[in-house]
Scaffold this motif. Structure first.
Motif, PDB file in Angstrom:
ATOM      1  N   LEU A  80       3.562   2.229  -7.283  1.00  0.00           N
ATOM      2  CA  LEU A  80       4.429   1.105  -6.938  1.00  0.00           C
ATOM      3  C   LEU A  80       5.152   1.353  -5.616  1.00  0.00           C
ATOM      4  N   VAL A  81       5.769   2.528  -5.496  1.00  0.00           N
ATOM      5  CA  VAL A  81       6.532   2.840  -4.285  1.00  0.00           C
ATOM      6  C   VAL A  81       5.610   2.915  -3.069  1.00  0.00           C
ATOM      7  N   THR A  82       4.437   3.517  -3.237  1.00  0.00           N
ATOM      8  CA  THR A  82       3.471   3.571  -2.137  1.00  0.00           C
ATOM      9  C   THR A  82       3.077   2.175  -1.695  1.00  0.00           C
ATOM     10  N   THR A  83       2.881   1.275  -2.650  1.00  0.00           N
ATOM     11  CA  THR A  83       2.541  -0.111  -2.322  1.00  0.00           C
ATOM     12  C   THR A  83       3.623  -0.759  -1.488  1.00  0.00           C
ATOM     13  N   LEU A 115       0.818   8.045   3.524  1.00  0.00           N
ATOM     14  CA  LEU A 115       0.703   7.727   2.099  1.00  0.00           C
ATOM     15  C   LEU A 115      -0.697   7.256   1.741  1.00  0.00           C
ATOM     16  N   VAL A 116      -1.311   6.472   2.621  1.00  0.00           N
ATOM     17  CA  VAL A 116      -2.674   6.011   2.360  1.00  0.00           C
ATOM     18  C   VAL A 116      -3.647   7.185   2.342  1.00  0.00           C
ATOM     19  N   VAL A 117      -3.548   8.055   3.349  1.00  0.00           N
ATOM     20  CA  VAL A 117      -4.427   9.225   3.409  1.00  0.00           C
ATOM     21  C   VAL A 117      -4.189  10.138   2.214  1.00  0.00           C
ATOM     22  N   ASP A 118      -2.932  10.336   1.850  1.00  0.00           N
ATOM     23  CA  ASP A 118      -2.593  11.188   0.709  1.00  0.00           C
ATOM     24  C   ASP A 118      -3.179  10.630  -0.577  1.00  0.00           C
ATOM     25  N   TRP A 119      -3.077   9.314  -0.754  1.00  0.00           N
ATOM     26  CA  TRP A 119      -3.586   8.697  -1.990  1.00  0.00           C
ATOM     27  C   TRP A 119      -5.107   8.809  -2.070  1.00  0.00           C
ATOM     28  N   VAL A 120      -5.779   8.714  -0.932  1.00  0.00           N
ATOM     29  CA  VAL A 120      -7.238   8.746  -0.922  1.00  0.00           C
ATOM     30  C   VAL A 120      -7.773  10.164  -1.087  1.00  0.00           C
ATOM     31  N   LEU A 121      -7.154  11.142  -0.439  1.00  0.00           N
ATOM     32  CA  LEU A 121      -7.732  12.479  -0.352  1.00  0.00           C
ATOM     33  C   LEU A 121      -7.084  13.528  -1.243  1.00  0.00           C
ATOM     34  N   ALA A 122      -5.844  13.327  -1.673  1.00  0.00           N
ATOM     35  CA  ALA A 122      -5.159  14.372  -2.445  1.00  0.00           C
ATOM     36  C   ALA A 122      -5.884  14.646  -3.763  1.00  0.00           C
ATOM     37  N   ARG A 124      -4.897   8.769 -13.170  1.00  0.00           N
ATOM     38  CA  ARG A 124      -5.288   7.364 -13.235  1.00  0.00           C
ATOM     39  C   ARG A 124      -4.079   6.471 -13.507  1.00  0.00           C
ATOM     40  N   VAL A 125      -4.040   5.351 -12.805  1.00  0.00           N
ATOM     41  CA  VAL A 125      -2.979   4.364 -12.982  1.00  0.00           C
ATOM     42  C   VAL A 125      -3.562   3.163 -13.730  1.00  0.00           C
ATOM     43  N   MET A 130      -1.717  -2.891  -4.213  1.00  0.00           N
ATOM     44  CA  MET A 130      -1.596  -2.226  -5.508  1.00  0.00           C
ATOM     45  C   MET A 130      -2.948  -2.145  -6.211  1.00  0.00           C
ATOM     46  N   SER A 131      -3.737  -3.199  -6.131  1.00  0.00           N
ATOM     47  CA  SER A 131      -5.068  -3.192  -6.745  1.00  0.00           C
ATOM     48  C   SER A 131      -5.945  -2.116  -6.127  1.00  0.00           C
ATOM     49  N   ALA A 132      -5.866  -1.971  -4.805  1.00  0.00           N
ATOM     50  CA  ALA A 132      -6.660  -0.949  -4.127  1.00  0.00           C
ATOM     51  C   ALA A 132      -6.250   0.449  -4.565  1.00  0.00           C
ATOM     52  N   LEU A 133      -4.941   0.696  -4.690  1.00  0.00           N
ATOM     53  CA  LEU A 133      -4.471   2.019  -5.110  1.00  0.00           C
ATOM     54  C   LEU A 133      -4.908   2.335  -6.539  1.00  0.00           C
ATOM     55  N   ILE A 134      -4.831   1.349  -7.421  1.00  0.00           N
ATOM     56  CA  ILE A 134      -5.258   1.575  -8.808  1.00  0.00           C
ATOM     57  C   ILE A 134      -6.752   1.866  -8.852  1.00  0.00           C
TER      58      ILE A 134
END
Length: 273
Positions: free
Chosen positions: A77-80, A120-127, A132-133, A193-197
């Motif tokens: 949520l916060v990343t979004t 945040l985008v790079v972290d979410w993709v590669l970390a 799972r959300v 948010m949909s992309a992050l999930i």
């Protein structure tokens, strides 16, 4: 890898804190500055929450612990909100430049609107180890933006100030432009948010074991190299409960009295005449 990610998150949290403080003092130079107005921005609120989330997630990563489901949902949520703040600010900046209206962009603004959202985008993709959300989080992602928007409009009508042009009735027509701009903003929030999930489901955290097929049986190979029966199944070579071995004789345990030398060839239940 987890150590590197943890350190980076803590560093970005510290940089974000410095940027928030720096931008606060930067706005002190404006005659129209108001402390309440500073904290009324969606960007400031989302970035303050992001500093806390990055600090916690960084500490968890350093300790080698995955994020719990609840915290992972808050993280998403916060990343979004931070990413959308950057997108909206970028659109406003481009629109202003196209109309020959310059906007001051100090380093703190660049960090809060561009560099941190990019990280945040790079972290979410590669970390590694992403928890799972649930897709159910889409039902609550608009709660905070809608509540914030209503409170901002009510306060703006009272004090005559709005943080963003698309909320100001003096800058957008009612209802067509107002509905259009705000619908776009809310749509972008749902889209991010949909992309992050979706990414959290494509790259979930490591599983505790790998199921290997061995003939007709299967075994769950754990991370330490050991083998345990899989859920609902049994290890390779194991007999079903109650089944007798070939010949009807249960083999003796190693080291027991019945597993003696081969010279004792007569069973204890047989007497010689």
């Amino acid at each position: 890898m987890r150590t590197v990610v943890g350190v980076l998150r803590l560093v970005v949290a510290a940089v974000g804190t410095a940027a928030l403080v720096s931008y606060f003092f930067y706005t002190l130079g404006f005659s129209t500055f108001s402390t309440v107005n500073y904290f009324a921005y969606f960007t400031q609120q989302s970035n303050m929450a992001n500093v806390l989330v990055l600090a916690v997630s960084g500490a968890l990563s350093l300790r080698g612990r995955p994020e719990g489901r609840a915290f992972a949902a808050v993280h998403a949520l916060v990343t979004t909100y931070v990413v959308v703040s950057g997108i909206v600010y970028g659109i406003i900046l481009i629109e202003s430049l196209s109309n020959d209206f310059a906007i001051g962009v100090p380093w703190s603004t660049q960090v809060l609107h561009f560099w941190i959202p990019g990280f945040l985008v790079v972290d979410w993709v590669l970390a590694p180890g992403r928890t799972r959300v649930s897709w159910a989080m889409l039902s609550v992602v608009l709660v905070f933006p809608v509540v914030w928007g209503i409170a901002t409009i009510v306060r703006g009508a009272d004090v005559g100030w709005y943080p963003y042009f698309f909320l100001d009735p003096a800058q957008v027509r009612w209802p067509d432009e107002f509905v259009m701009y705000n619908a776009i903003a809310l749509g972008v929030i749902v889209g991010v948010m949909s992309a992050l999930i979706a990414l959290s489901h494509l790259r979930p955290g490591p599983r505790p074991g790998v199921l290997l097929r061995r003939g007709e049986g299967a075994a769950l190979v754990a991370g330490d190299g050991g083998s345990v029966p899989p859920p609902g199944g049994r290890a390779a070579g194991a007999r079903p409960p109650g089944a007798q071995p070939a010949g009807g004789v249960e083999p003796a345990a190693p080291g027991s009295a019945e597993a003696g030398s081969s010279g004792a060839g007569v069973s204890s239940g047989t007497r010689s005449k």
